[in-house]
Enzyme design. Structure first.
Site, short mmCIF file in Angstrom:
data_model
loop_
_atom_site.label_atom_id
_atom_site.label_comp_id
_atom_site.label_asym_id
_atom_site.label_seq_id
_atom_site.Cartn_x
_atom_site.Cartn_y
_atom_site.Cartn_z
CE LYS A 60 -4.05 1.90 2.47
NZ LYS A 60 -4.94 1.74 3.66
CB SER B 100 -8.29 3.43 2.37
OG SER B 100 -7.44 2.92 3.38
CB SER C 196 -8.42 0.60 5.27
OG SER C 196 -9.16 1.78 5.16
N1 GLN Z 1 -13.38 3.97 5.84
C1 GLN Z 1 -12.72 4.35 7.05
C2 GLN Z 1 -12.25 5.78 6.96
O1 GLN Z 1 -12.48 6.36 5.96
C3 GLN Z 1 -11.57 3.43 7.34
C4 GLN Z 1 -10.37 3.80 6.60
C5 GLN Z 1 -9.15 3.04 7.03
O2 GLN Z 1 -9.22 2.00 7.70
N2 GLN Z 1 -7.98 3.60 6.70
O3 GLN Z 1 -11.69 6.32 7.87
#
Ligand code: GLN
Length: 451
Positions: free
Chosen positions: A29, A104, A128
């Site tokens: 990532k 994400s 994410s």
């Molecule tokens: N969807 C969640 C957010 O937008 C989780 C994102 C994540 O785990 N980085 O914060």
């Protein structure tokens, strides 16, 4: 297959000649630092930024013989559930290219699901790793907080996030976690746990006698209007659980029962507050973490932005920074910095941040109680199937509600896995299995019984 846009940067970083991951490609990532290789966090703010050092997890991949074949696309700074907030464009879901791969860590999961990488690293602040694993039909593990070093991970919300594996099978995900886990003197939140782990060996499918708790609140078992008292509007992607998803979930539970697992219903009333508490805490931490991007130290520079250089020359630094940040951050990131700064500001701190911390403590307590009645807990990973591209960008709040089942786990710092549970209308459905602190073996074992 269509270009999925799974990578922001394609590269080839060779690891050692031998090791448990020799011959394997790993997508990393793009918020995980790679020495000399651009690391953008999906943001224009960090376009062109190359870290001078490797994250600890990257060093461990290299030592294990892996080849890193690219930096995977992601929502900007991890802020999103679809990978559509990336400055570099959305990633497509390989199962259905009209749909999002989740987020994400959407690039990581899409790369694995499409066979563009054998394995991948994601990071999970509020779901994410698990969300994209569920949407793409692969396996993802969010480890217990402190099990995996965050040194070299560009911070979004430090108290919530962990780096973790994404893989085609439970055993491979667990094997990758074995490489990542264990103490790191450069991250003081890491612990001795995980130093000599063998999580892969726990993928034996033996669930006979295991007790699986099912929190009714996470399976659409309560009146949904109660979940977020402010959410009185309905939409196709509200927090409401989708019928096909719930059916697939119960079929998979029946399968585990047929293999000798026992199930019990548990109740966790606190999770109704989880999405609200999570977003206050995550945005507050983000507003502080992202203050470092000021146009002088990393990536986008004041000299790259029209008008900012002149302001800096006049000594007007605050406005030069503001102009650079206006140019470098996308709308979702700006929204979160503003809301987080507000939640922390004098006079409002107790009303928002303080309350969210109280809710977090209550959620931890509910998990402790539930996990005293069961070895692991299970729920659908996502309450809904993968969204169509573009569906979620309009109303951020309905998008936040899609995280209802994943964020409680981060607030409690517990481990959880998402494993494919079946399909609904041809789209993958993930089951989330949550364990007690350092209960990675139990979640790996339970998940492997579904393969
Ligand atoms: N969807 C969640 C957010 O937008 C989780 C994102 C994540 O785990 N980085 O914060």
């Amino acid at each position: 297959m269509a270009d999925l846009n799974a990578y922001i940067t394609e590269t080839r970083i060779e690891g050692d000649d031998d090791g448990p991951l020799a011959g394997k490609t790993v997508a990393v990532k793009d918020n995980i630092s790679t020495e000399g290789v651009e690391t953008t966090c999906g943001s224009k703010m960090l376009e062109g930024y190359t870290p001078p050092y490797d994250a600890t997890v990257v060093e461990r991949l290299k030592d294990a013989g892996a080849t890193i074949n690219g930096k995977a696309n992601m929502d900007e700074f991890g802020m999103g559930t679809t990978t559509e907030t990336s400055y570099f464009g959305a990633t497509l879901n390989p199962v259905d290219t009209d749909r999002v791969p989740g987020g994400s860590s959407g690039g990581s999961a899409a790369a694995v699901a499409a066979g563009e990488a054998d394995l991948a690293l994601g990071s999970d602040t509020g779901g994410s790793i698990r969300a994209p694993a569920a949407f793409c039909g692969v396996v993802g593990i969010k480890p217990t907080y402190g099990l995996v070093s965050r040194y070299g991970l560009v911070a979004y919300a430090n108290s919530l996030e962990q780096i973790g594996p994404i893989a085609p099978t439970v055993e491979e995900a667990a094997g990758l976690l074995d490489v990542l886990a264990g103490p790191d003197e450069r991250d003081a939140t890491t612990v001795e746990e995980g130093a000599d782990s063998n999580y892969a060996a726990a993928a034996d499918g033996d669930v006979a006698g295991m007790t699986i708790g099912i929190p009714v609140e996470l399976v659409g078992g309560v009146d949904e209007s109660q979940r977020l008292s402010s959410a009185n509007q309905k939409s196709s992607i509200s927090g409401d659980a989708d019928e096909g998803v719930v059916e697939t979930f119960w079929d998979a539970i029946a399968e585990l029962e047929a293999q000798g697992a026992e199930t019990v219903e548990v109740s966790m009333p606190s999770v109704e507050k989880a999405v609200a508490a999570y977003y206050v805490i995550a945005m507050s931490e983000a507003s502080s973490n992202l203050a470092r991007f000021d146009g002088t130290r990393y990536g986008l520079n004041v000299t790259d932005v029209d008008g900012a250089e002149e302001l800096a020359d006049e000594g007007n630094w605050n406005e030069a920074f503001a102009k650079t940040r206006e140019e470098g951050f996308g709308p979702e990131v700006k929204r979160r910095i503003l809301l987080g700064t507000f939640a922390l500001s004098a006079g409002y701190h107790d009303r928002y941040y303080g309350k969210a911390q109280d809710a977090r403590a209550w959620i931890k307590q509910d998990f402790d109680e539930s996990l005293s009645e069961a070895d692991v807990l299970a729920s659908p990973t996502m309450p809904v199937p993968p969204f169509e591209l573009g569906e979620g960008l309009e109303d951020p709040r309905t998008m936040y509600l899609a995280d209802a089942n994943t964020v409680p786990v981060n607030l409690a710092n517990l481990p959880a896995i998402s494993v494919p549970a079946g399909e609904s209308d041809g789209l993958p459905v993930g089951m989330q299995i949550i364990g007690p602190k350092y209960g990675e073996e139990a979640i790996v074992r339970a998940a492997s019984a579904l393969e």
